[in-house]
Design a protein around this motif. Sequence first.
Motif, mmCIF file in Angstrom:
data_model
loop_
_atom_site.group_PDB
_atom_site.id
_atom_site.type_symbol
_atom_site.label_atom_id
_atom_site.label_comp_id
_atom_site.label_asym_id
_atom_site.label_seq_id
_atom_site.Cartn_x
_atom_site.Cartn_y
_atom_site.Cartn_z
ATOM 1 N N LEU A 59 2.433 -3.689 -3.663
ATOM 2 C CA LEU A 59 1.435 -4.346 -2.822
ATOM 3 C C LEU A 59 0.021 -3.857 -3.082
ATOM 4 C CD1 LEU A 59 3.339 -4.055 0.570
ATOM 5 C CD2 LEU A 59 3.261 -6.039 -0.946
ATOM 6 N N ASP A 60 -0.926 -4.784 -3.040
ATOM 7 C CA ASP A 60 -2.339 -4.442 -2.964
ATOM 8 C C ASP A 60 -2.678 -4.389 -1.480
ATOM 9 O OD1 ASP A 60 -2.608 -4.392 -5.676
ATOM 10 O OD2 ASP A 60 -3.828 -6.202 -5.820
ATOM 11 N N ARG A 100 13.489 -0.440 -3.756
ATOM 12 C CA ARG A 100 13.570 0.763 -4.569
ATOM 13 C C ARG A 100 12.185 1.098 -5.118
ATOM 14 N NH1 ARG A 100 16.420 1.650 -10.270
ATOM 15 N NH2 ARG A 100 16.303 3.912 -10.285
ATOM 16 N N ASP A 101 11.693 2.270 -4.818
ATOM 17 C CA ASP A 101 10.398 2.765 -5.282
ATOM 18 C C ASP A 101 9.229 1.818 -4.986
ATOM 19 O OD1 ASP A 101 11.535 5.120 -6.305
ATOM 20 O OD2 ASP A 101 12.080 4.096 -8.158
ATOM 21 N N PRO A 102 9.042 1.431 -3.726
ATOM 22 C CA PRO A 102 7.900 0.573 -3.406
ATOM 23 C C PRO A 102 6.580 1.311 -3.627
ATOM 24 C CG PRO A 102 8.975 1.321 -1.403
ATOM 25 C CD PRO A 102 9.817 1.790 -2.547
ATOM 26 N N ILE A 103 5.559 0.561 -3.988
ATOM 27 C CA ILE A 103 4.252 1.158 -4.291
ATOM 28 C C ILE A 103 3.151 0.373 -3.579
ATOM 29 C CG2 ILE A 103 4.043 -0.159 -6.437
ATOM 30 C CD1 ILE A 103 2.528 2.285 -7.588
ATOM 31 N N ALA A 104 2.163 1.109 -3.097
ATOM 32 C CA ALA A 104 0.996 0.502 -2.448
ATOM 33 C C ALA A 104 -0.251 0.918 -3.210
ATOM 34 C CB ALA A 104 0.903 0.953 -0.995
ATOM 35 N N HIS A 105 -1.043 -0.064 -3.589
ATOM 36 C CA HIS A 105 -2.326 0.166 -4.259
ATOM 37 C C HIS A 105 -3.413 -0.116 -3.224
ATOM 38 C CE1 HIS A 105 -0.411 -0.023 -8.265
ATOM 39 N NE2 HIS A 105 0.360 -0.922 -7.680
ATOM 40 N N VAL A 106 -4.111 0.909 -2.775
ATOM 41 C CA VAL A 106 -5.213 0.712 -1.833
ATOM 42 C C VAL A 106 -6.416 0.289 -2.670
ATOM 43 C CG1 VAL A 106 -6.639 1.754 -0.035
ATOM 44 C CG2 VAL A 106 -4.234 2.455 -0.295
ATOM 45 N N VAL A 107 -6.763 -0.991 -2.560
ATOM 46 C CA VAL A 107 -7.773 -1.559 -3.454
ATOM 47 C C VAL A 107 -9.112 -1.848 -2.772
ATOM 48 C CG1 VAL A 107 -6.070 -2.533 -5.038
ATOM 49 C CG2 VAL A 107 -6.898 -3.914 -3.121
ATOM 50 N N ILE A 141 -4.397 7.377 5.721
ATOM 51 C CA ILE A 141 -3.919 6.138 5.087
ATOM 52 C C ILE A 141 -2.667 6.419 4.268
ATOM 53 C CG2 ILE A 141 -4.454 4.407 3.325
ATOM 54 C CD1 ILE A 141 -7.415 4.590 4.333
ATOM 55 N N GLU A 142 -2.707 7.464 3.457
ATOM 56 C CA GLU A 142 -1.538 7.785 2.631
ATOM 57 C C GLU A 142 -0.326 8.095 3.503
ATOM 58 O OE1 GLU A 142 -0.017 10.649 -1.002
ATOM 59 O OE2 GLU A 142 -2.122 10.745 -0.401
ATOM 60 N N SER A 143 -0.524 8.879 4.552
ATOM 61 C CA SER A 143 0.572 9.222 5.450
ATOM 62 C C SER A 143 1.148 7.971 6.124
ATOM 63 C CB SER A 143 0.087 10.210 6.507
ATOM 64 O OG SER A 143 1.111 10.485 7.423
ATOM 65 N N GLY A 166 7.460 3.500 4.329
ATOM 66 C CA GLY A 166 8.479 3.453 3.286
ATOM 67 C C GLY A 166 7.940 3.396 1.874
ATOM 68 N N MET A 167 6.632 3.379 1.723
ATOM 69 C CA MET A 167 6.047 3.356 0.387
ATOM 70 C C MET A 167 6.279 4.707 -0.288
ATOM 71 S SD MET A 167 4.727 0.431 -0.216
ATOM 72 C CE MET A 167 5.411 -0.730 0.926
ATOM 73 N N LYS A 168 6.885 4.683 -1.465
ATOM 74 C CA LYS A 168 7.152 5.925 -2.195
ATOM 75 C C LYS A 168 5.919 6.414 -2.941
ATOM 76 C CE LYS A 168 11.477 6.147 -1.154
ATOM 77 N NZ LYS A 168 11.687 6.595 0.193
ATOM 78 N N ASN A 169 5.114 5.470 -3.416
ATOM 79 C CA ASN A 169 3.896 5.806 -4.157
ATOM 80 C C ASN A 169 2.711 5.137 -3.488
ATOM 81 O OD1 ASN A 169 5.086 7.232 -6.479
ATOM 82 N ND2 ASN A 169 6.027 5.258 -6.871
#
Length: 108
Positions: A8-9, A69-76, A90-92, A98-101
């Motif tokens: 996700l962005d 599996r291994d969801p990722i969030a890009h804070v854009v 924000i990261e916490s 559930g975001m792994k990255n």
Amino acid sequence: MLIHRLDLDVAIYRNRVQLTHLPTDTFVDQRAEYAFSTDDSLVAHGRFLEDTMVRAIRQIVATGGFSLRDPIAHVVRCDGELTDEERAVIESALRETGMKNVVFELGD
């Protein structure tokens, strides 16, 4: 059914988050039910930011076909400059959803 990775962005504005899943062109604009911003801070209340993120993510995954599996969030995108404390909140909050990255891509 095609299964997509949850990648996700994330854009964070005052008491609002916007999530975009580019491969499926899914976009969610979610207002905070409980204000997470104050006059002094974009993310003063991490628990309320997390609640808003969860509501937005639920809308994305409700469209179906996502691997968690291994969801990722890009804070854009964010309103203004983030302090180190705000980045940590924000990261916490994203990790609690559930975001792994969590990757900050704000063009610092």
